[in-house]
Design a protein around this motif. Structure first.
Motif, PDB file in Angstrom:
ATOM      1  N   SER A 124      62.612 -41.285  32.058  1.00  0.00           N
ATOM      2  CA  SER A 124      62.547 -40.951  33.400  1.00  0.00           C
ATOM      3  C   SER A 124      61.255 -41.093  33.873  1.00  0.00           C
ATOM      4  CB  SER A 124      63.346 -40.043  33.875  1.00  0.00           C
ATOM      5  OG  SER A 124      63.458 -39.816  35.069  1.00  0.00           O
ATOM      6  N   HIS A 125      61.089 -40.856  35.004  1.00  0.00           N
ATOM      7  CA  HIS A 125      59.503 -40.671  35.530  1.00  0.00           C
ATOM      8  C   HIS A 125      59.480 -39.943  37.136  1.00  0.00           C
ATOM      9  CE1 HIS A 125      60.497 -44.612  37.351  1.00  0.00           C
ATOM     10  NE2 HIS A 125      59.689 -44.370  38.321  1.00  0.00           N
ATOM     11  N   ARG A 126      58.618 -39.449  37.616  1.00  0.00           N
ATOM     12  CA  ARG A 126      58.521 -38.847  38.795  1.00  0.00           C
ATOM     13  C   ARG A 126      57.151 -39.566  39.488  1.00  0.00           C
ATOM     14  NH1 ARG A 126      57.432 -32.925  37.983  1.00  0.00           N
ATOM     15  NH2 ARG A 126      57.168 -33.323  35.659  1.00  0.00           N
ATOM     16  N   LEU A 127      57.266 -39.410  40.863  1.00  0.00           N
ATOM     17  CA  LEU A 127      55.984 -39.986  41.632  1.00  0.00           C
ATOM     18  C   LEU A 127      55.780 -38.912  42.584  1.00  0.00           C
ATOM     19  CD1 LEU A 127      57.894 -43.443  42.918  1.00  0.00           C
ATOM     20  CD2 LEU A 127      56.520 -42.873  40.689  1.00  0.00           C
ATOM     21  N   ILE A 128      54.491 -38.571  42.721  1.00  0.00           N
ATOM     22  CA  ILE A 128      53.871 -37.443  43.429  1.00  0.00           C
ATOM     23  C   ILE A 128      52.772 -38.065  44.457  1.00  0.00           C
ATOM     24  CG2 ILE A 128      52.839 -35.112  43.595  1.00  0.00           C
ATOM     25  CD1 ILE A 128      54.146 -34.661  40.902  1.00  0.00           C
ATOM     26  N   VAL A 129      52.884 -37.951  45.796  1.00  0.00           N
ATOM     27  CA  VAL A 129      51.652 -38.361  46.596  1.00  0.00           C
ATOM     28  C   VAL A 129      50.926 -36.797  46.822  1.00  0.00           C
ATOM     29  CG1 VAL A 129      51.336 -39.151  48.889  1.00  0.00           C
ATOM     30  CG2 VAL A 129      53.237 -40.271  47.618  1.00  0.00           C
ATOM     31  N   VAL A 160      50.468 -45.667  51.336  1.00  0.00           N
ATOM     32  CA  VAL A 160      50.380 -44.902  50.108  1.00  0.00           C
ATOM     33  C   VAL A 160      51.667 -44.798  49.520  1.00  0.00           C
ATOM     34  CG1 VAL A 160      51.088 -42.586  51.650  1.00  0.00           C
ATOM     35  CG2 VAL A 160      49.594 -42.481  49.276  1.00  0.00           C
ATOM     36  N   VAL A 161      52.874 -44.605  50.341  1.00  0.00           N
ATOM     37  CA  VAL A 161      54.176 -44.731  49.610  1.00  0.00           C
ATOM     38  C   VAL A 161      54.606 -46.065  48.893  1.00  0.00           C
ATOM     39  CG1 VAL A 161      56.511 -44.563  50.158  1.00  0.00           C
ATOM     40  CG2 VAL A 161      54.999 -43.179  51.324  1.00  0.00           C
ATOM     41  N   GLY A 162      54.017 -47.211  49.450  1.00  0.00           N
ATOM     42  CA  GLY A 162      54.087 -48.392  48.989  1.00  0.00           C
ATOM     43  C   GLY A 162      53.426 -48.345  47.679  1.00  0.00           C
ATOM     44  N   LEU A 164      46.722 -40.213  45.144  1.00  0.00           N
ATOM     45  CA  LEU A 164      46.284 -39.283  46.421  1.00  0.00           C
ATOM     46  C   LEU A 164      46.432 -40.220  47.724  1.00  0.00           C
ATOM     47  CD1 LEU A 164      44.791 -37.918  43.704  1.00  0.00           C
ATOM     48  CD2 LEU A 164      42.935 -37.387  45.440  1.00  0.00           C
ATOM     49  N   LYS A 165      46.515 -39.776  48.796  1.00  0.00           N
ATOM     50  CA  LYS A 165      46.728 -40.388  49.890  1.00  0.00           C
ATOM     51  C   LYS A 165      45.288 -41.044  50.367  1.00  0.00           C
ATOM     52  CE  LYS A 165      48.861 -40.057  54.514  1.00  0.00           C
ATOM     53  NZ  LYS A 165      47.705 -40.392  55.318  1.00  0.00           N
ATOM     54  N   ARG A 166      44.320 -40.167  50.260  1.00  0.00           N
ATOM     55  CA  ARG A 166      43.094 -40.554  50.957  1.00  0.00           C
ATOM     56  C   ARG A 166      43.228 -40.973  52.158  1.00  0.00           C
ATOM     57  NH1 ARG A 166      40.546 -40.438  46.041  1.00  0.00           N
ATOM     58  NH2 ARG A 166      41.585 -41.411  44.158  1.00  0.00           N
ATOM     59  N   ASP A 167      42.659 -42.076  52.656  1.00  0.00           N
ATOM     60  CA  ASP A 167      42.744 -42.217  54.292  1.00  0.00           C
ATOM     61  C   ASP A 167      43.686 -43.568  54.486  1.00  0.00           C
ATOM     62  OD1 ASP A 167      40.484 -40.588  54.859  1.00  0.00           O
ATOM     63  OD2 ASP A 167      38.977 -42.113  54.114  1.00  0.00           O
ATOM     64  N   ARG A 168      44.756 -43.574  53.608  1.00  0.00           N
ATOM     65  CA  ARG A 168      45.375 -44.614  53.823  1.00  0.00           C
ATOM     66  C   ARG A 168      46.877 -44.531  54.664  1.00  0.00           C
ATOM     67  NH1 ARG A 168      46.617 -45.983  47.473  1.00  0.00           N
ATOM     68  NH2 ARG A 168      46.191 -43.813  47.507  1.00  0.00           N
ATOM     69  N   THR A 169      47.181 -45.256  55.317  1.00  0.00           N
ATOM     70  CA  THR A 169      48.398 -45.051  56.201  1.00  0.00           C
ATOM     71  C   THR A 169      49.734 -44.897  55.173  1.00  0.00           C
ATOM     72  OG1 THR A 169      49.256 -47.319  56.142  1.00  0.00           O
ATOM     73  CG2 THR A 169      47.636 -47.089  57.716  1.00  0.00           C
ATOM     74  N   PRO A 170      50.677 -43.898  55.858  1.00  0.00           N
ATOM     75  CA  PRO A 170      51.816 -43.682  55.212  1.00  0.00           C
ATOM     76  C   PRO A 170      52.481 -44.992  54.563  1.00  0.00           C
ATOM     77  CG  PRO A 170      51.838 -42.709  57.405  1.00  0.00           C
ATOM     78  CD  PRO A 170      50.780 -43.600  57.382  1.00  0.00           C
ATOM     79  N   ARG A 171      52.614 -45.935  55.007  1.00  0.00           N
ATOM     80  CA  ARG A 171      53.395 -47.161  54.610  1.00  0.00           C
ATOM     81  C   ARG A 171      52.426 -47.290  53.360  1.00  0.00           C
ATOM     82  NH1 ARG A 171      54.330 -48.019  59.808  1.00  0.00           N
ATOM     83  NH2 ARG A 171      56.659 -48.432  60.333  1.00  0.00           N
ATOM     84  N   TYR A 198      53.486 -48.304  41.541  1.00  0.00           N
ATOM     85  CA  TYR A 198      52.882 -47.843  40.427  1.00  0.00           C
ATOM     86  C   TYR A 198      54.202 -47.250  39.451  1.00  0.00           C
ATOM     87  CZ  TYR A 198      48.194 -47.954  42.362  1.00  0.00           C
ATOM     88  OH  TYR A 198      46.999 -48.205  42.729  1.00  0.00           O
ATOM     89  N   GLY A 199      55.187 -46.688  40.186  1.00  0.00           N
ATOM     90  CA  GLY A 199      56.345 -46.288  39.600  1.00  0.00           C
ATOM     91  C   GLY A 199      57.097 -47.540  39.042  1.00  0.00           C
ATOM     92  N   SER A 200      56.866 -48.726  39.550  1.00  0.00           N
ATOM     93  CA  SER A 200      57.675 -49.903  39.136  1.00  0.00           C
ATOM     94  C   SER A 200      57.162 -50.232  37.595  1.00  0.00           C
ATOM     95  CB  SER A 200      57.964 -50.807  39.911  1.00  0.00           C
ATOM     96  OG  SER A 200      56.449 -51.626  40.233  1.00  0.00           O
ATOM     97  N   TRP A 201      55.782 -50.261  37.642  1.00  0.00           N
ATOM     98  CA  TRP A 201      54.972 -50.445  36.477  1.00  0.00           C
ATOM     99  C   TRP A 201      55.382 -49.364  35.448  1.00  0.00           C
ATOM    100  CZ3 TRP A 201      50.609 -47.099  35.138  1.00  0.00           C
ATOM    101  CH2 TRP A 201      50.149 -47.331  33.873  1.00  0.00           C
TER     102      TRP A 201
END
Length: 361
Positions: free
Chosen positions: A134-139, A83-85, A74-81, A90-93
């Motif tokens: 494989s995996h997927r990442l969803i914001v 939340v995407v970072g 979830l994006k919550r109140d974080r900046t774009p960089r 988490y994807g690398s984990w």
């Protein structure tokens, strides 16, 4: 860029429905955790707020029917960089999680519930032999800003990173609450895009030849290799997930029987589909006899015979070769798996079995 969603009430005249921010964005996590079909109808929740090896906390981790993991952040109140970072981290984990890791995470986050049983209950069959290829990442966000859209679009379009974003719009009318969902990238379009992760998946999973299956001989009071060998069958039971796996076997399939910790002991051809043990007959001294009436080393095989979810499911096999356990075949690098039955893709194993059991193909 996602399409802007507009909703109007048309009874009594055209009246626009105005969206508002979800009262608490953490509530959106509760909504998704309670029913992931809001996000994707084909998911099973592994857990929420899962601690990674890097010290972070994945908001939601799920798995689909193909065994691919889905990281939801979830994006919550974080900046774009930020939340995407975070979701990329988490994807690398998640990329390194093994079958055993996923099963352990599921149990830890679901009161000790068995992962394989839950997977079978959700999807109608046990997990595939290759999980997390494989995996997927969803914001997830209540709304998306242009910067987040640009970053995610760039990663997906240019480099094939399996990342997407979805935003939920909230509105309330006459005491009823509603959610509307819009994807940044159409999920079917995103799935079709080539990229590094999907290339890795192709390397991890070898093609299946359409014939060979691996069968795990779970030696114990409900089944033994000596019974399988003597009467010409394989079986599994004590739960729906196991019986579903046996039902994948069809006449003409070739099975390679493996005793965990010992090795491969037999190769044969399936002659009949899986049936409850009460309905199976075997040949003894030229006579057809119900399996339940013959002497069995597995003394508890007849248990739960009237319960299709718990009884032993039997697949009849004509053995090309069936050896005692003392003559089992095993080499380092050969395939082994905890599933009762699964497709045997491993070329190294197939080649070694062909040599050891003098098989064609």
């Amino acid at each position: 860029m996602p399409l802007e969603l507009g909703i109007w009430r048309i009874d009594g005249g055209l009246v626009p429905i105005h969206f508002s921010a979800l009262p608490l964005e953490s509530r959106l996590e509760d909504v998704l955790a309670s029913d992931l079909s809001v996000l994707d109808p084909g998911l099973l929740l592994v857990g929420r707020q899962i601690t990674t090896a890097f010290g972070g906390f994945v908001d939601l981790l799920a798995i689909d029917e193909e065994g691919d993991l889905v990281v939801v952040e979830l994006k919550r109140d974080r900046t774009p960089r930020e939340v995407v970072g975070q979701v990329l981290d988490y994807g690398s984990w998640a990329e390194g999680l093994t079958y055993e890791d996923v099963a352990a995470l599921f149990a830890d986050n679901n009161g000790g519930e068995d992962f394989e049983a839950a997977f079978a209950e959700r999807f109608g069959a046990g997990p595939p032999e290759a999980v997390n290829t494989s995996h997927r990442l969803i914001v997830v966000a209540a709304k998306l800003d242009p910067s987040t859209e640009r970053i995610i679009g760039y990663l997906s379009d240019t480099y094939g990173v399996p990342v997407n974003a979805v935003f939920f719009r909230y509105f309330e009318e006459n005491g009823h609450e509603y959610l509307a969902r819009t994807w940044l990238i159409d999920p079917s379009e995103a799935e079709a895009r080539p990229g590094p992760v999907r290339a890795t998946k192709a390397k991890k999973q070898e093609p299946w030849n359409g014939t060979d299956f691996y069968v795990s001989v779970g030696e114990g009071p409900h089944r033994t290799w000596e019974d399988f060998r003597r009467y010409g069958f394989v079986s599994a039971g004590e739960g729906k997930w196991a019986s579903q796996r046996m039902r994948a076997l069809r006449p003409g399939h070739r099975v390679s029987a493996h005793i965990p910790g010992t090795g491969y002991v037999g190769v044969g051809t399936v002659t009949a589909e899986a049936r409850p043990s009460r309905d199976v007959t075997v040949e003894v001294n030229g006579q057809t006899v119900p399996l339940h009436d013959v002497p069995l080393e597995a003394l508890r095989m007849r248990e739960h015979s009237d319960n299709d979810d718990l009884c032993e499911w039997v697949v009849s096999v004509e053995w090309d070769q069936a050896r005692p356990a003392s003559e089992a075949v095993w080499e380092t690098g050969m395939f082994a798996n905890q599933n009762p039955a699964c497709k045997l893709r491993n070329r190294f194993t197939l080649d070694r079995l062909a040599e050891a059991f003098d098989l064609d193909g």
